[in-house]
Motif scaffolding. Structure first.
Motif, PDB file in Angstrom:
ATOM      1  N   TYR A   7       0.829  -1.206   0.000  1.00 34.05           N
ATOM      2  CA  TYR A   7       0.000   0.000   0.000  1.00 34.05           C
ATOM      3  C   TYR A   7       0.863   1.255   0.000  1.00 34.05           C
ATOM      4  O   TYR A   7       0.565   2.239  -0.677  1.00 34.05           O
ATOM      5  CB  TYR A   7      -0.926  -0.029   1.219  1.00 34.05           C
ATOM      6  N   THR A   8       1.948   1.213   0.739  1.00 41.74           N
ATOM      7  CA  THR A   8       2.794   2.401   0.826  1.00 41.74           C
ATOM      8  C   THR A   8       3.763   2.519  -0.349  1.00 41.74           C
ATOM      9  O   THR A   8       4.258   3.596  -0.631  1.00 41.74           O
ATOM     10  CB  THR A   8       3.613   2.375   2.120  1.00 41.74           C
ATOM     11  N   GLU A   9       4.048   1.399  -1.023  1.00 44.18           N
ATOM     12  CA  GLU A   9       5.079   1.413  -2.061  1.00 44.18           C
ATOM     13  C   GLU A   9       4.528   1.275  -3.478  1.00 44.18           C
ATOM     14  O   GLU A   9       5.059   1.857  -4.411  1.00 44.18           O
ATOM     15  CB  GLU A   9       6.084   0.279  -1.820  1.00 44.18           C
ATOM     16  N   VAL A  10       3.483   0.441  -3.654  1.00 48.00           N
ATOM     17  CA  VAL A  10       3.088   0.056  -5.012  1.00 48.00           C
ATOM     18  C   VAL A  10       1.606   0.283  -5.290  1.00 48.00           C
ATOM     19  O   VAL A  10       1.242   0.884  -6.296  1.00 48.00           O
ATOM     20  CB  VAL A  10       3.430  -1.440  -5.265  1.00 48.00           C
ATOM     21  N   PHE A  11       0.714  -0.198  -4.411  1.00 46.62           N
ATOM     22  CA  PHE A  11      -0.715  -0.236  -4.716  1.00 46.62           C
ATOM     23  C   PHE A  11      -1.450   0.985  -4.172  1.00 46.62           C
ATOM     24  O   PHE A  11      -1.328   1.305  -2.984  1.00 46.62           O
ATOM     25  CB  PHE A  11      -1.367  -1.482  -4.109  1.00 46.62           C
ATOM     26  N   ALA A  16      -6.629  -4.897   7.798  1.00 46.48           N
ATOM     27  CA  ALA A  16      -6.308  -3.822   6.846  1.00 46.48           C
ATOM     28  C   ALA A  16      -6.724  -2.466   7.398  1.00 46.48           C
ATOM     29  O   ALA A  16      -6.046  -1.457   7.179  1.00 46.48           O
ATOM     30  CB  ALA A  16      -6.993  -4.090   5.505  1.00 46.48           C
ATOM     31  N   VAL A  17      -7.838  -2.415   8.141  1.00 50.45           N
ATOM     32  CA  VAL A  17      -8.278  -1.155   8.749  1.00 50.45           C
ATOM     33  C   VAL A  17      -7.345  -0.769   9.887  1.00 50.45           C
ATOM     34  O   VAL A  17      -6.932   0.392  10.012  1.00 50.45           O
ATOM     35  CB  VAL A  17      -9.730  -1.283   9.247  1.00 50.45           C
ATOM     36  N   VAL A  18      -6.996  -1.741  10.734  1.00 51.35           N
ATOM     37  CA  VAL A  18      -6.101  -1.468  11.863  1.00 51.35           C
ATOM     38  C   VAL A  18      -4.732  -1.005  11.373  1.00 51.35           C
ATOM     39  O   VAL A  18      -4.092  -0.139  11.988  1.00 51.35           O
ATOM     40  CB  VAL A  18      -5.970  -2.722  12.751  1.00 51.35           C
ATOM     41  N   ASP A  19      -4.269  -1.566  10.265  1.00 50.76           N
ATOM     42  CA  ASP A  19      -2.962  -1.192   9.712  1.00 50.76           C
ATOM     43  C   ASP A  19      -3.016   0.094   8.891  1.00 50.76           C
ATOM     44  O   ASP A  19      -2.041   0.439   8.214  1.00 50.76           O
ATOM     45  CB  ASP A  19      -2.426  -2.327   8.830  1.00 50.76           C
ATOM     46  N   ASP A  20      -4.176   0.780   8.911  1.00 55.22           N
ATOM     47  CA  ASP A  20      -4.342   2.047   8.187  1.00 55.22           C
ATOM     48  C   ASP A  20      -4.224   1.882   6.680  1.00 55.22           C
ATOM     49  O   ASP A  20      -3.890   2.835   5.960  1.00 55.22           O
ATOM     50  CB  ASP A  20      -3.332   3.098   8.669  1.00 55.22           C
ATOM     51  N   ILE A  21      -4.485   0.696   6.184  1.00 54.46           N
ATOM     52  CA  ILE A  21      -4.527   0.501   4.728  1.00 54.46           C
ATOM     53  C   ILE A  21      -5.881   0.976   4.211  1.00 54.46           C
ATOM     54  O   ILE A  21      -5.974   1.691   3.219  1.00 54.46           O
ATOM     55  CB  ILE A  21      -4.312  -0.978   4.370  1.00 54.46           C
ATOM     56  N   LEU A  22      -6.934   0.553   4.910  1.00 56.04           N
ATOM     57  CA  LEU A  22      -8.291   0.966   4.573  1.00 56.04           C
ATOM     58  C   LEU A  22      -8.819   1.863   5.680  1.00 56.04           C
ATOM     59  O   LEU A  22      -8.479   1.678   6.857  1.00 56.04           O
ATOM     60  CB  LEU A  22      -9.208  -0.253   4.421  1.00 56.04           C
ATOM     61  N   ALA A  23      -9.650   2.790   5.296  1.00 60.60           N
ATOM     62  CA  ALA A  23     -10.351   3.625   6.272  1.00 60.60           C
ATOM     63  C   ALA A  23     -11.718   2.997   6.538  1.00 60.60           C
ATOM     64  O   ALA A  23     -12.235   2.247   5.698  1.00 60.60           O
ATOM     65  CB  ALA A  23     -10.517   5.036   5.735  1.00 60.60           C
ATOM     66  N   GLY A  52       3.427   9.389   5.308  1.00 61.45           N
ATOM     67  CA  GLY A  52       3.368   9.910   6.669  1.00 61.45           C
ATOM     68  C   GLY A  52       2.615  11.222   6.746  1.00 61.45           C
ATOM     69  O   GLY A  52       1.768  11.432   7.630  1.00 61.45           O
ATOM     70  N   PHE A  53       2.908  12.150   5.818  1.00 58.41           N
ATOM     71  CA  PHE A  53       2.205  13.433   5.797  1.00 58.41           C
ATOM     72  C   PHE A  53       0.715  13.228   5.517  1.00 58.41           C
ATOM     73  O   PHE A  53      -0.141  13.912   6.096  1.00 58.41           O
ATOM     74  CB  PHE A  53       2.825  14.352   4.736  1.00 58.41           C
ATOM     75  N   THR A  54       0.407  12.285   4.602  1.00 58.51           N
ATOM     76  CA  THR A  54      -0.997  12.014   4.261  1.00 58.51           C
ATOM     77  C   THR A  54      -1.758  11.504   5.472  1.00 58.51           C
ATOM     78  O   THR A  54      -2.907  11.901   5.722  1.00 58.51           O
ATOM     79  CB  THR A  54      -1.079  10.980   3.124  1.00 58.51           C
ATOM     80  N   ARG A  55      -1.143  10.629   6.255  1.00 56.44           N
ATOM     81  CA  ARG A  55      -1.803  10.086   7.446  1.00 56.44           C
ATOM     82  C   ARG A  55      -2.075  11.187   8.480  1.00 56.44           C
ATOM     83  O   ARG A  55      -3.117  11.192   9.141  1.00 56.44           O
ATOM     84  CB  ARG A  55      -0.947   8.977   8.053  1.00 56.44           C
ATOM     85  N   VAL A  56      -1.144  12.124   8.596  1.00 58.09           N
ATOM     86  CA  VAL A  56      -1.380  13.241   9.513  1.00 58.09           C
ATOM     87  C   VAL A  56      -2.521  14.111   8.996  1.00 58.09           C
ATOM     88  O   VAL A  56      -3.397  14.544   9.764  1.00 58.09           O
ATOM     89  CB  VAL A  56      -0.101  14.082   9.700  1.00 58.09           C
ATOM     90  N   GLU A  70       5.377   5.674   9.635  1.00 57.08           N
ATOM     91  CA  GLU A  70       5.016   5.841  11.044  1.00 57.08           C
ATOM     92  C   GLU A  70       5.977   6.808  11.736  1.00 57.08           C
ATOM     93  O   GLU A  70       5.565   7.597  12.598  1.00 57.08           O
ATOM     94  CB  GLU A  70       5.024   4.478  11.742  1.00 57.08           C
ATOM     95  N   VAL A  71       7.269   6.747  11.341  1.00 62.10           N
ATOM     96  CA  VAL A  71       8.251   7.684  11.902  1.00 62.10           C
ATOM     97  C   VAL A  71       7.870   9.115  11.522  1.00 62.10           C
ATOM     98  O   VAL A  71       7.889  10.028  12.364  1.00 62.10           O
ATOM     99  CB  VAL A  71       9.671   7.355  11.388  1.00 62.10           C
ATOM    100  N   VAL A  72       7.518   9.282  10.249  1.00 61.42           N
ATOM    101  CA  VAL A  72       7.141  10.616   9.773  1.00 61.42           C
ATOM    102  C   VAL A  72       5.908  11.123  10.517  1.00 61.42           C
ATOM    103  O   VAL A  72       5.871  12.259  11.020  1.00 61.42           O
ATOM    104  CB  VAL A  72       6.879  10.589   8.256  1.00 61.42           C
ATOM    105  N   LYS A  73       4.893  10.285  10.608  1.00 62.55           N
ATOM    106  CA  LYS A  73       3.645  10.686  11.258  1.00 62.55           C
ATOM    107  C   LYS A  73       3.888  11.089  12.722  1.00 62.55           C
ATOM    108  O   LYS A  73       3.461  12.161  13.167  1.00 62.55           O
ATOM    109  CB  LYS A  73       2.631   9.543  11.186  1.00 62.55           C
TER     110      LYS A  73
END
Length: 714
Positions: free
Chosen positions: A485-489, A526-533, A658-662, A620-623
């Motif tokens: 999710y973070t790299e490709v999809f 997937a929701v817990v891992d912040d892949i899906l909202a 990271g910025f997007t999650r914030v 996660e570090v960025v966030k």
């Protein structure tokens, strides 16, 4: 003369009969003693009257009843009118062998019966082998039951069960079916239930030996066990009991697991199992195809949708409904005037839930595979097929995700080959990942494939393969999904992948009984891992047919997420492993950021991030760095992000994530940090100015990722 074994002479037998009839004269008779000495002779079979107390003293103490009534034996079993008074007594002390098989304290009157010595197990084995062979030759259940009854030795019947099945296993399906029918017929009437269970227990114990002679012994024996459960001659609890008693690495355990997983847990399992060896209700595939053709032809003549749906339901083969779809579409293409009727029928069947979405998709897919051949007989077959797809999707009974999985006819066989090759390559990549646990290799392999249109298929294949494996692979699949999710999809591809999974959940459950529960856990993870909202769950639910298994799985997922401590439990749903390592990583990230913010060394902080060895989790570090900078009003943390970006320690993709999650959580942050939005705007502009973020990144975090030279950037 009485034998040395204590049996009675003819004279004694006559006296016994007289005594039991209550004749007064019996009390005056004295029986002759055995030639054996009084010290050596002890009773073996001696009867009283009401309670059958047996005993013995010297004959000289024999007493008679002085009562005018029919006498009951006195204490110690002597005296009483019409009874014996120690007729086989010895001079020794009272001796009663309560372990003697002939001892019985309830029966009245006592009768002595002759018996024969039981035959040995070896003799029994030789005889049942002949009985079974004769049964296979004649198929006469009644004669076999009579032969087994005449043979006697019911305590050996467990061997008959074992021998019957082991002989049938090495023969054709006819003999296997005959063996199953015979066991069902003999159950309880001829063979006791405990003997049936014992026979199957012996079979499972010897499964390893059977596998040496019969290559597919595990599968055949599993089917026999499942058939016995379906026929109600084995209780389901038998499987659990045997699973606990067998060694973990034995073939017997494999048999039980296969019986439960592949046969007994499948929908319509009873009917499938009964037909497996060609039972009386067996119908061949060709016969089924003919029935489908007949009902479709009858429908286009009558136009009765209700009757056609009833006929489809009566076929009772939901796993074969794709054939109904395929033949209906072909009929619509051959006879253009009946196309509206066919589409109405398929729509009705889909809306009723008679034909599942996965079977509908499979039917369209099978027709897509043969449309080139149809073109030889039907002019413009490809165009007609595309028209049918468009109408089906427009009316809502064929999902767009299903259409994506159908090979496009515009490119014909070339597109079909692409899908097939991608699936084959995807399976190889996933299997290699399960062995190596190398996420970067998976990312590189997917970039080399350069097939972003098939990302949803990869998601589906990843989770499907993981579900049929152990918890380790399930955990690895969840971690890989987070990394991809973070790299490709993009998230849309992952959502589409889950929709494909949920649409085919009914078919998946035929092979993986726990598929529904595990899909709910994968979706929740997937929701817990912040892949899906959480909003993505609503989107997925809206794109599934109401009342379907897929919608039920989404409901279960919401229930899992709403539970207390849901995040921690779901992270550990596969038993910890890598998922809990992610939670540990969050704690470590917190600690290293707090240490650096309190005056720690910049180089040491970078080294700690490097030591985490989780580059796919650097967002996660960025966030956390951005949130901590807002909370503590310490921009020193931005220097750490600057250094990580300059060194290439945190990639631009991870920085953007990271910025997007914030940005996504600004509303919640504003409750605790009033100026969170203003601070975030400043941080974004600073990041753009220093090259951490691309200039197209928006403050809301809604920039669309695009693929540039195999990398994802905003």
């Amino acid at each position: 003369m009485a034998s040395n074994d204590g049996f009675l002479t003819e004279e004694q037998r006559q006296l016994l009969r007289s005594a039991s009839e209550g004749r007064d004269s019996a009390s005056s008779l004295v029986l002759p003693k055995s030639p054996r000495s009084e010290q050596e002779h002890h009773t073996k079979h001696c009867a009283g009257s009401a309670k059958n107390h047996a005993g013995g003293t010297s004959a000289k103490y024999e007493k008679r009843s002085h009562s005018g009534k029919f006498g009951r034996p006195k204490k110690d079993g002597r005296g009483g009118k019409g009874t014996w008074g120690g007729i086989l007594d010895t001079a020794g002390d009272l001796h009663v062998d309560r372990n003697d098989p002939n001892y019985n304290s309830e029966e009245e009157p006592y009768q002595l019966v002759g018996t024969t010595v039981s035959q040995s197990l070896e003799e029994y084995k030789g005889k049942v082998g002949s009985i079974i062979l004769e049964y296979f030759a004649t198929d006469d259940v009644a004669a076999t039951a009579a032969d087994l009854t005449d043979l006697g030795c019911p305590s050996y019947h467990h061997y008959f069960v074992k021998k019957l099945i082991s002989m049938a296993m090495d023969r054709h399906d006819r003999e296997k079916e005959m063996a199953a029918v015979l066991l069902s017929s003999l159950y309880a009437d001829v063979i006791e239930p405990e003997q049936v269970s014992k026979g199957f227990s012996k079979l499972l114990d010897s499964a390893d030996d059977l596998a040496l002679d019969i290559p597919d012994a595990v599968d055949i024996l599993a089917l026999f066990v499942a058939r016995a459960v379906v026929d109600d001659i084995l209780p389901p609890a038998f499987l659990t009991k045997m699973l606990k008693s067998l060694p973990d690495d034995s073939k017997g355990v494999e048999v039980i697991q296969k019986a439960e997983k592949s046969y007994l847990s499948a929908p319509l399992h009873a009917e499938i199992i009964e037909r497996r060896w060609g039972g009386s209700t067996h119908i061949t595939v060709e016969e089924m195809k003919k029935k489908i053709s007949d009902l479709l032809n009858e429908y286009v003549e009558s136009g009765d949708k209700a009757e056609a749906c009833r006929c489809i339901r009566d076929l009772n083969v939901p796993f074969f409904h794709h054939e109904v779809v395929k033949r209906a579409l072909i009929l619509a293409m051959e006879r253009r005037n009946v196309e509206p009727l066919i589409l109405d029928l398929l729509k009705e069947a889909a809306e009723e839930g008679l034909i599942s979405s996965s079977q509908m998709s499979k039917g369209f897919g099978r027709l897509a595979d043969t449309v080139d051949d149809l073109s030889l007989d039907i002019i413009n077959a490809k165009d007609m097929f595309q028209s049918l797809i468009l109408k089906a999707t427009a009316e809502g009974w064929l999902s767009t995700e299903s259409v994506r999985s159908i090979p496009s006819q515009q490119n014909g066989a070339v597109e079909e080959d692409k899908v097939r090759l991608f699936k084959e390559r995807a399976v190889t990549i996933i299997q290699e990942y399960f062995l190596s646990d190398d996420i970067f290799e998976v990312v590189r392999s997917l970039e080399d494939l350069a097939a972003p249109d098939f990302n949803a298929l990869f998601v589906k294949k990843l989770i499907t393969l993981a579900m049929d494996r152990k918890n380790r692979e399930k955990e690895m699949a969840s971690v890989l999904l987070s990394a991809l999710y973070t790299e490709v999809f993009p998230v849309d591809d992952i959502v589409s992948g889950f929709i494909l999974l949920l649409e085919s959940a009914e078919d998946t459950a035929l092979d993986i009984p726990q598929a529904a529960n595990e899909l709910a856990l994968f979706l929740a993870r997937a929701v817990v891992d912040d892949i899906l909202a959480p909003l993505n769950l609503d989107e997925i639910s809206n794109r599934l047919k109401e009342g379907s298994i897929g919608n039920e799985i989404v409901r279960v997922t919401r229930s899992l997420l709403s539970a207390r401590l849901a995040g921690e439990r779901i992270l550990r749903c596969w038993g910890g492993g890598t998922g809990w390592a992610v939670e540990d990583a969050k704690d470590k990230i917190n600690k290293l950021l707090e240490e650096y913010e309190a005056g720690g060394d910049l180089g040491e902080a970078c080294q700690c991030i490097r030591d985490l060895d989780m580059p796919f989790f650097h967002h996660e570090v960025v966030k956390k760095a951005l949130v901590m900078a807002m909370e503590k009003k310490n921009d020193r943390l931005l220097n750490l992000l600057q250094e990580c970006s300059s060194e290439g320690l945190i990639t631009i993709n991870q920085m953007m994530k990271g910025f997007t999650r914030v940005a996504d959580g600004l509303d919640d942050l504003a409750l605790d940090i009033p100026n969170a939005r203003e601070k975030f705007v400043i941080y974004v502009e600073q990041a753009k100015g220093n090259g951490w973020l691309v200039s197209s990144f928006t403050h809301s975090g809604n920039s669309e990722p695009t693929k540039i030279n195999g990398d994802i950037s905003a």
